[in-house]
Design a protein around this motif. Structure first.
Motif, PDB file in Angstrom:
ATOM      1  N   LYS A   1      35.959 -10.153  43.283  1.00 13.47           N
ATOM      2  CA  LYS A   1      36.652 -10.182  42.044  1.00 13.47           C
ATOM      3  C   LYS A   1      35.432  -9.548  41.231  1.00 13.47           C
ATOM      4  N   THR A   2      35.629  -8.341  40.702  1.00  5.50           N
ATOM      5  CA  THR A   2      34.289  -7.481  40.080  1.00  5.50           C
ATOM      6  C   THR A   2      34.810  -6.780  39.040  1.00  5.50           C
ATOM      7  N   SER A   3      33.933  -6.449  38.061  1.00 11.64           N
ATOM      8  CA  SER A   3      34.183  -5.316  37.229  1.00 11.64           C
ATOM      9  C   SER A   3      34.190  -4.061  37.923  1.00 11.64           C
ATOM     10  N   ARG A   4      34.631  -2.936  37.076  1.00 11.99           N
ATOM     11  CA  ARG A   4      34.372  -1.898  37.737  1.00 11.99           C
ATOM     12  C   ARG A   4      34.139  -0.619  36.695  1.00 11.99           C
ATOM     13  N   ALA A   5      33.095   0.018  37.191  1.00 15.83           N
ATOM     14  CA  ALA A   5      32.761   1.161  36.394  1.00 15.83           C
ATOM     15  C   ALA A   5      33.833   2.328  36.131  1.00 15.83           C
ATOM     16  N   LEU A   6      34.232   2.363  34.804  1.00 17.34           N
ATOM     17  CA  LEU A   6      35.281   3.341  34.572  1.00 17.34           C
ATOM     18  C   LEU A   6      34.699   4.762  34.510  1.00 17.34           C
ATOM     19  N   SER A   7      33.522   4.873  33.763  1.00 14.96           N
ATOM     20  CA  SER A   7      32.966   6.153  33.498  1.00 14.96           C
ATOM     21  C   SER A   7      31.396   5.885  33.551  1.00 14.96           C
ATOM     22  N   LEU A   8      30.925   6.863  33.895  1.00 17.07           N
ATOM     23  CA  LEU A   8      29.443   7.172  33.828  1.00 17.07           C
ATOM     24  C   LEU A   8      28.931   8.602  33.441  1.00 17.07           C
ATOM     25  N   ILE A   9      28.531   8.336  32.228  1.00 14.48           N
ATOM     26  CA  ILE A   9      28.300   9.687  31.510  1.00 14.48           C
ATOM     27  C   ILE A   9      26.662   9.958  31.192  1.00 14.48           C
ATOM     28  N   GLU A  10      26.173  11.182  31.631  1.00 13.23           N
ATOM     29  CA  GLU A  10      24.741  11.249  31.434  1.00 13.23           C
ATOM     30  C   GLU A  10      24.409  12.043  30.095  1.00 13.23           C
ATOM     31  N   THR A  11      23.373  11.149  29.381  1.00 16.63           N
ATOM     32  CA  THR A  11      23.182  11.994  28.174  1.00 16.63           C
ATOM     33  C   THR A  11      22.005  12.892  28.019  1.00 16.63           C
ATOM     34  N   ASP A  12      21.571  13.536  27.179  1.00 16.44           N
ATOM     35  CA  ASP A  12      20.417  14.443  27.050  1.00 16.44           C
ATOM     36  C   ASP A  12      18.948  13.736  26.804  1.00 16.44           C
ATOM     37  N   GLU A  13      19.017  12.327  26.824  1.00 21.91           N
ATOM     38  CA  GLU A  13      17.858  11.804  26.413  1.00 21.91           C
ATOM     39  C   GLU A  13      16.886  11.467  27.668  1.00 21.91           C
ATOM     40  N   GLU A  14      15.635  11.301  27.089  1.00 22.02           N
ATOM     41  CA  GLU A  14      14.679  10.747  28.358  1.00 22.02           C
ATOM     42  C   GLU A  14      14.015   9.717  27.687  1.00 22.02           C
TER      43      GLU A  14
ATOM     44  N   ARG B   1      10.314   3.537  30.554  1.00 21.88           N
ATOM     45  CA  ARG B   1      10.551   2.312  31.633  1.00 21.88           C
ATOM     46  C   ARG B   1       9.183   1.956  32.110  1.00 21.88           C
ATOM     47  N   HIS B   2       8.972   0.746  31.970  1.00 20.53           N
ATOM     48  CA  HIS B   2       7.459   0.443  32.748  1.00 20.53           C
ATOM     49  C   HIS B   2       7.749   0.153  34.148  1.00 20.53           C
ATOM     50  N   ASP B   3       9.057  -0.041  34.494  1.00 15.92           N
ATOM     51  CA  ASP B   3       9.320  -0.327  35.838  1.00 15.92           C
ATOM     52  C   ASP B   3       9.987   0.614  36.984  1.00 15.92           C
ATOM     53  N   GLU B   4       9.761   1.952  36.377  1.00 15.30           N
ATOM     54  CA  GLU B   4      10.223   3.168  37.204  1.00 15.30           C
ATOM     55  C   GLU B   4       9.559   4.329  36.626  1.00 15.30           C
ATOM     56  N   PRO B   5       9.510   5.380  37.427  1.00 12.67           N
ATOM     57  CA  PRO B   5       8.899   6.646  36.966  1.00 12.67           C
ATOM     58  C   PRO B   5       9.224   7.034  35.669  1.00 12.67           C
ATOM     59  N   SER B   6       8.760   7.373  34.531  1.00 15.72           N
ATOM     60  CA  SER B   6       9.198   7.843  33.343  1.00 15.72           C
ATOM     61  C   SER B   6       8.503   9.079  33.005  1.00 15.72           C
ATOM     62  N   PRO B   7       8.926  10.136  32.276  1.00 11.99           N
ATOM     63  CA  PRO B   7      10.396   9.791  31.409  1.00 11.99           C
ATOM     64  C   PRO B   7      11.377   9.971  32.495  1.00 11.99           C
ATOM     65  N   THR B   8      12.607   9.173  32.383  1.00 14.89           N
ATOM     66  CA  THR B   8      13.637   9.376  33.380  1.00 14.89           C
ATOM     67  C   THR B   8      14.871   9.612  32.596  1.00 14.89           C
ATOM     68  N   ARG B   9      15.902  10.127  33.382  1.00 17.89           N
ATOM     69  CA  ARG B   9      17.186  10.245  32.779  1.00 17.89           C
ATOM     70  C   ARG B   9      17.917   9.233  32.201  1.00 17.89           C
ATOM     71  N   ALA B  10      19.083   9.446  31.355  1.00 15.77           N
ATOM     72  CA  ALA B  10      19.796   8.419  30.655  1.00 15.77           C
ATOM     73  C   ALA B  10      21.279   8.585  30.879  1.00 15.77           C
ATOM     74  N   ALA B  11      21.857   7.579  30.438  1.00 11.39           N
ATOM     75  CA  ALA B  11      23.353   7.550  30.776  1.00 11.39           C
ATOM     76  C   ALA B  11      23.928   6.506  29.762  1.00 11.39           C
ATOM     77  N   VAL B  12      25.103   6.685  29.699  1.00 15.19           N
ATOM     78  CA  VAL B  12      25.986   5.535  29.008  1.00 15.19           C
ATOM     79  C   VAL B  12      27.192   5.162  29.950  1.00 15.19           C
ATOM     80  N   LEU B  13      27.497   3.971  30.258  1.00 14.58           N
ATOM     81  CA  LEU B  13      28.350   3.437  31.253  1.00 14.58           C
ATOM     82  C   LEU B  13      29.551   2.680  30.327  1.00 14.58           C
ATOM     83  N   VAL B  14      30.795   2.745  30.990  1.00 13.20           N
ATOM     84  CA  VAL B  14      31.718   1.880  30.471  1.00 13.20           C
ATOM     85  C   VAL B  14      32.209   1.225  31.430  1.00 13.20           C
TER      86      VAL B  14
END
Length: 472
Positions: free
Chosen positions: A148-161, A164-177
């Motif tokens: 029984k889980t939530s589901r990712a309805l959409s993943l949309i990449e944004t144009d921001e960079e 983050r301290h815990d992964e290589p940066s700058p890194t690509r961004a997104a908004v998830l619903v």
């Protein structure tokens, strides 16, 4: 012709008022690219007709869906690694919309990475694209395995960079619903209790009962706790049967419907390892694989403590104390389900659990977690298939004979599922970290999304093959 589910807006949580959430202004993004849409989930809530362009408008630029109010950041507190934090709340997401699905259930659309809110503290309110990809994959794998889980309805990449301290940066961004049954957390009740707001606890109880546990009376906090205990015991068992490690089982990451959601440092077991942890910062193993039921029970006791303001301690304690027995029974059912056999309700079910875990333990790294269930799906009906699999040499000895005896004592459930082409393959679909990293590397290095989409298609194929009923 199958009748389509109509879109039926039902913004019920919004009607609770401003003491439970704060109206927010979404972030304004420049260029947006739709990277994923879950069409089957969209069909369940009447949104399958939306074009890709409309997905971007509604779930990237947050143009309101018909009949929906402005988005709100939900207020809650929570224990984080058992330390109480009164400064929580939706810090990089919000409740975007609510509607009814085809079964009449109230469903939420919640965001992640949609901008700052009053609860962002020092955070930027954003989501890395890698984090979004990982959440899509986790939810898809869990859905495939009948969790029984939530589901990712959409993943949309944004144009921001993003930095983050815990992964290589700058890194690509997104908004998830994400599409969830509810975002009301244990911590939602904890916040009301922290401020001694019995009126809020009573209102939350009535709201949760009315929309998620309608078989109860709306003024019955003990009954509500009992329902949440039962749902949470089932979820804990489903995680264990799936070999899944959530990673962060804080009280703000557990909800009143017993639905898994919010995937950060998750992992699936490569092989049976009770102490396996998902989060690098979980240095004490608090949320290790085998400790997840304990962690959920501890969180439930905090929910019970919040409800103590409106109910007597003794019946609340009685409701909590049912967790152990409910979990054991749910694990028997979940393990039988993973093997594609019908739980009997008798001692054979526990024999199956014990023998499966013993074989996995003794098999060590050579016997990966997921292939055991795949090879022996439908029990006796898969004998020839399993004994000609790449793992056939491992299916010998005392531990295996105990499993075979336990499996063959139970009736295969819908053995015709083995006719699906998925079961002609030598290997099952898995979601181990090396594959996740490889999928991301293709995106990060070459902007190649083909392997990511192929994996989701393969998981959908496996979901159909296993044919697990959608949990309530």
């Amino acid at each position: 012709m199958t009748e389509l589910t109509p879109y039926r807006p039902a913004p019920r949580f919004f009607q609770l008022g401003g003491e439970y959430a704060d109206q927010v202004e979404p972030a304004r993004f420049g260029n947006l690219v739709l990277r994923h849409r879950h069409d089957r989930a969209a069909t369940e809530i009447g949104l399958e007709h939306l074009s890709d362009e409309a997905f971007v408008r509604h779930f990237g630029r947050f143009e309101p869906l018909e009949g929906q109010p402005a988005p709100v950041a939900m207020r809650y507190h929570g224990h984080q690694f058992r330390h109480y934090n009164p400064d929580l709340g939706d810090g990089r997401g919000f409740l975007l919309a609510q509607m009814l699905d085809g079964r009449g259930r109230l469903m939420d659309l919640g965001t992640k990475g949609s901008g700052t809110t009053p609860w962002s503290r020092s955070g930027d309110g954003r989501l890395t694209l890698k984090g979004g990809v990982r959440e899509v994959l986790a939810a898809a794998m869990l859905e495939t395995l009948g969790v029984k889980t939530s589901r990712a309805l959409s993943l949309i990449e944004t144009d921001e960079e993003l930095e983050r301290h815990d992964e290589p940066s700058p890194t690509r961004a997104a908004v998830l619903v994400r599409l969830s049954h509810s975002h009301i957390r244990f911590g939602t009740f904890q916040r009301a209790a922290y401020f001694r707001r019995t009126d809020q606890i009573e209102a939350l109880t009535a709201h949760v009962v009315r929309h998620y546990h309608p078989h109860l009376a709306e003024d019955d906090p003990v009954g509500l706790l009992g329902a949440v205990v039962e749902a949470s015991a089932r979820l804990s068992a489903q995680w264990v049967a799936a070999g899944f490690v959530h990673g962060v089982l804080n009280t703000d990451n557990l909800n009143v419907t017993g639905e898994s959601f919010d995937y950060g440092p998750w992992r699936f077991l490569p092989h049976y390892e009770p102490g396996f942890t998902a989060a690098y910062f979980d240095q004490t193993g608090l949320y290790a694989f085998a400790r997840q039921p304990e962690a959920v029970f501890w969180a439930l006791t905090q929910l019970g403590g919040a409800l103590r303001l409106v109910a007597d301690a003794e019946p609340l304690t009685e409701a909590l104390n049912r967790f152990g027995g409910l979990y054991i029974e749910a694990l028997r059912v979940a393990i039988a389900r993973r093997f594609g056999v019908r739980a009997s309700g008798g001692p054979q079910d526990q024999a199956l659990v014990d023998s499966a875990l013993r074989l996995l333990r003794e098999g060590g790294p050579a016997l990966r977690f997921e292939p055991l269930f795949f090879d022996w799906f439908a029990g006796v009906s898969s004998t020839r298939r399993a004994l000609s699999s790449p793992r056939a040499p491992l299916y010998a000895g005392e531990a295996f004979e105990a499993l075979r005896t336990a499996l063959f004592a139970l009736e295969p459930e819908r053995p015709e599922r083995l006719e699906h082409a998925v079961f002609n393959r030598p290997e099952p679909e898995e979601m181990l970290i090396d594959e996740v990293e490889a999928l991301w590397d293709a995106i990060a290095a070459r902007d190649d999304w083909s392997a990511f989409h192929a994996k989701l298609a393969a998981l959908e194929d496996a979901r159909k093959a296993y044919g697990f009923a959608v949990p309530d």
